[in-house]
Design an enzyme around this catalytic site. Structure first.
Site, short mmCIF file in Angstrom:
data_model
loop_
_atom_site.label_atom_id
_atom_site.label_comp_id
_atom_site.label_asym_id
_atom_site.label_seq_id
_atom_site.Cartn_x
_atom_site.Cartn_y
_atom_site.Cartn_z
N ASP A 124 0.71 -1.21 -0.19
CA ASP A 124 0.10 0.14 0.06
C ASP A 124 0.90 1.35 0.07
O ASP A 124 2.04 1.32 -0.55
CB ASP A 124 -0.90 -0.02 1.24
N ASP A 132 -2.75 4.08 17.86
CA ASP A 132 -3.83 2.71 18.02
C ASP A 132 -3.18 1.74 17.27
O ASP A 132 -3.72 0.39 17.00
CB ASP A 132 -5.20 2.77 17.61
N HIS A 157 -3.44 6.07 3.63
CA HIS A 157 -4.41 4.75 2.88
C HIS A 157 -4.04 3.58 3.75
O HIS A 157 -4.66 2.82 4.38
CB HIS A 157 -4.22 4.75 1.51
N ASN A 171 -7.33 -1.60 24.08
CA ASN A 171 -6.22 -0.81 24.82
C ASN A 171 -6.84 0.40 25.40
O ASN A 171 -6.11 1.45 25.58
CB ASN A 171 -5.20 -0.60 23.76
N ASN A 248 -13.18 0.73 -7.77
CA ASN A 248 -14.22 1.77 -7.16
C ASN A 248 -14.78 2.77 -8.43
O ASN A 248 -15.08 3.87 -8.31
CB ASN A 248 -13.36 2.86 -6.15
N ALA A 258 -7.17 -7.39 -8.98
CA ALA A 258 -8.19 -8.35 -8.04
C ALA A 258 -8.73 -9.21 -9.26
O ALA A 258 -9.06 -10.65 -8.70
CB ALA A 258 -9.48 -7.42 -7.77
N SER A 322 -11.15 -0.58 -1.19
CA SER A 322 -9.64 -0.53 -0.32
C SER A 322 -10.21 -0.83 1.18
O SER A 322 -9.01 -1.47 1.85
CB SER A 322 -9.23 0.90 -0.34
#
Lengths: 543, 72
Positions: A124, A132, A157, A171, A248, A258, A322
């Site tokens: 990516d 996080d 992204h 957490n 998309n 894909a 995505s």
């Protein structure tokens, strides 16, 4: 409610005057009416709450608001929002609004190890260790973008995608991830603007395979590329699951890679379980998963990612295929980590568990259906239940043929070895490694520690351990039954693996793998027979 | 490859972290890579450049490398 029951079903969050107010209005009340009659900036509790007119608002004086609104004729119920999760697990404050994680049944995956031991390559824009992701296992990674040495994210992204797969969970901060125990391998193949050359992506796929990735996520698309297909083929041949976003365009026509052979193409759904308006669809779609629909309030996918603001990170709502693809990659990681076995078996579980949407059966919009990790995991649990039964029966049969004693304990040990305490992951308990291991077959025990590839080495998926135990313990009067039971259980599992393809010993071609598993499985059963025979001889000598 | 031009409405699409696209009258979309002046958002534009083989995170349309953009 007694204390133990409270512990099981959840503890309310600590009381404070400041917090989230939940207002259940009479069905059919519009949001505008609700806001007017309450005098509060109410919003629907989640995108599906409009039908039930269930709204929420952050307020600073919870007790007063509850008292003020409780008598209102348009309001059926009002209270401070309470977190009712098993033992308060997970405690991430955004989890209640992460409709996507609830839709795919993330909690079931956490109880089955959360992908512990599995490596997911995120090819990516890079992945940054935002707040996080601090508790997530992030590997060093690599950048294939010229002039960019670091695999850190400079777009936002890739970090968001990585969060869906493995956001640090429980957490007390932000959001949750599906495979919270999986390792993320960040491979930067898209530049800051979000674009990348085919050779960068092909190199990243090769690198993922070399670094031992079990799953590759490709939330990207572009023109057909021969070099990417070659890289994908190599990954598939090594038993790596490759997952990619369908595109998309909002039109028919699945994007690339894909559409490459063997890649799991994922279309996107929104909170209402309909195809998201932007999602590409068509031939090649294998599965669909939540990708978000921001036309509905709160309908995007929320994860932590980099941000130009003072804090350097923010929980952002994004949408796109995505965002759908990493749900499938994360679910695959969970199943692999749970000991689902081969990539083929894992893919089958994902498809069998998927919720059939649209036309009955597989179709070009949703593929085999919308991802449902909980359902896929339940199928794995059912298989383990049957393995328990098969192991027990085979053990009882072998002991019967051999004329041995202690048939019941041997059958129980065989069942436990073949299927584990298979029902444990279905209990609403907080995740723990101990419970996870107890719920697994013996052959799936090493997976969380060494990863699915090493756990599938041909020596472990063989009669070696049963042989050692049989030779050491088999002849003894006190522990022979243990060797007999374990051998039958492992034998049943190996034979099941050969017949269904659920086990794939590493380094062996498919045809040899079946023969290997079958022969070793039968050998295991012979060990049980031998121990039973020894037991009979010993008893005959005594009498 | 020599440069070519496309015409259509310039849109900022909310996909992934966002992307610039030119949408033609028939709905065909080109995803722009390069420098795009945000001030032209929503306007009809003529984009000079060339089709590219770039893969993208937004997957919003056929990739197009921008050389220049002007109002159409």
């Amino acid at each position: 409610m007694s204390v133990p029951l409270l512990l099981l079903f959840g503890l309310p969050a600590a009381a404070s005057d400041e917090g989230l107010l939940v207002v259940d209005l009479i069905d059919g009340t519009s949001l505008a009416e609700a806001q007017e009659l309450s005098g509060l900036p109410l919003r629907w509790a989640n995108p599906r709450s409009e039908d039930e007119s269930l709204a929420v608002a952050e307020v600073e004086d919870l007790p007063e608001q509850v008292q003020r609104l409780s008598a209102h004729p348009q309001i059926e119920a009002v209270e401070a929002s309470l977190s009712y999760q098993a033992l308060g697990w997970p405690d991430d404050p955004l989890y209640p609004s992460q409709w996507n994680m609830h839709t795919v049944g993330a909690a079931q995956g956490w109880r089955m190890g959360g992908g512990r031991g599995v490596t997911v390559a995120v090819i990516d824009t890079g992945v940054s260790s935002v707040a996080d992701l601090q508790g997530t296992l992030l590997l060093d990674g690599f950048s294939f973008v010229p002039g960019r040495a670091s695999a850190a994210d400079d777009n936002g992204h890739g970090t968001h995608v990585a969060g869906t797969i493995a956001q640090t969970t429980h957490n007390g901060l932000g959001a949750v991830g599906l495979a919270n125990q999986a390792r993320i391998l960040p491979l930067k193949a898209l530049a800051a603007q979000g674009g990348g050359q085919s050779e960068w992506i092909a190199s990243a796929i090769d690198e993922a395979v070399d670094q031992g990735a079990d799953v590759i996520n490709l939330s990207l698309g572009g023109p057909r590329s021969a070099v990417i297909q070659v890289a994908v083929d190599k990954a598939l041949a090594r038993g790596v699951l490759v997952v990619a976003a369908a595109g998309n365009t909002g039109r028919e026509g699945v994007g690339w890679p894909a559409k490459a052979d063997g890649v799991i193409a994922v279309s996107a759904t929104g909170p209402s379980d309909t195809l998201a308006p932007y999602s590409s669809w068509g031939e090649g779609v294998e599965l669909s998963a939540p990708g978000g629909d921001k036309q509905q309030a709160g309908g995007g996918i929320v994860q932590d990612t980099i941000d130009a603001g003072a804090e350097g990170h923010a929980f952002k709502e994004l949408q796109g295929t995505s965002m759908a693809s990493p749900h499938v990659a994360g679910a695959a990681a969970v199943l692999l980590g749970a000991g689902a076995g081969s990539a083929a078996h894992t893919e089958r579980l994902l498809k069998q568990g998927a919720v059939d949407l649209g036309e009955a059966g597989p179709d070009s919009r949703f593929g085999h259906g919308r991802l449902d990790l909980a359902a896929s995991a339940r199928i794995l649990v059912q298989q383990r239940g049957l393995l328990f039964l098969a192991g027990s029966l085979l053990a009882a049969l072998m002991v019967g043929f051999g004329g041995g004693s202690r048939r019941l304990p041997i059958a129980i040990v065989a069942g436990l070895s073949a299927g584990g305490l298979f029902f444990l992951p279905l209990l609403p308990l907080p995740p723990s490694l101990g419970l996870d291991l107890l719920g697994r077959p013996l052959l799936a025990w090493p997976t969380p520690f060494v990863g699915p590839r090493l756990a599938a080495n041909p020596l472990w998926l063989s009669a070696l351990l049963p042989a050692l135990l049989t030779f050491v313990l088999g002849p003894t009067r006190t522990l022979g039954w243990l060797a007999a039971g374990l051998s039958a259980g492992v034998g049943a599992h190996l034979i099941h693996g050969a017949v269904t393809g659920s086990l794939a010993p590493t380094w062996l071609p498919a045809s040899a793998a079946t023969a290997w598993l079958g022969v070793n499985g039968l050998l295991c059963l012979l060990f049980t027979l031998a121990v039973a025979g020894l037991d009979r001889l010993r008893r005959e000598r005594r009498s | 490859m020599s440069s070519t031009s496309i015409e259509g409405r310039l849109i900022r699409v909310d996909l992934g972290t966002g992307a610039w696209v030119v949408e033609q009258a028939d709905g065909q979309r080109f995803e722009l890579h390069g420098s795009v002046p945000g001030a032209l958002e929503g306007k009809r534009v003529r984009v000079r450049g060339r089709p590219s083989a770039l893969h993208s995170a937004a997957m919003a349309g056929a990739p197009f490398d921008v050389q220049s953009i002007e109002p159409a």
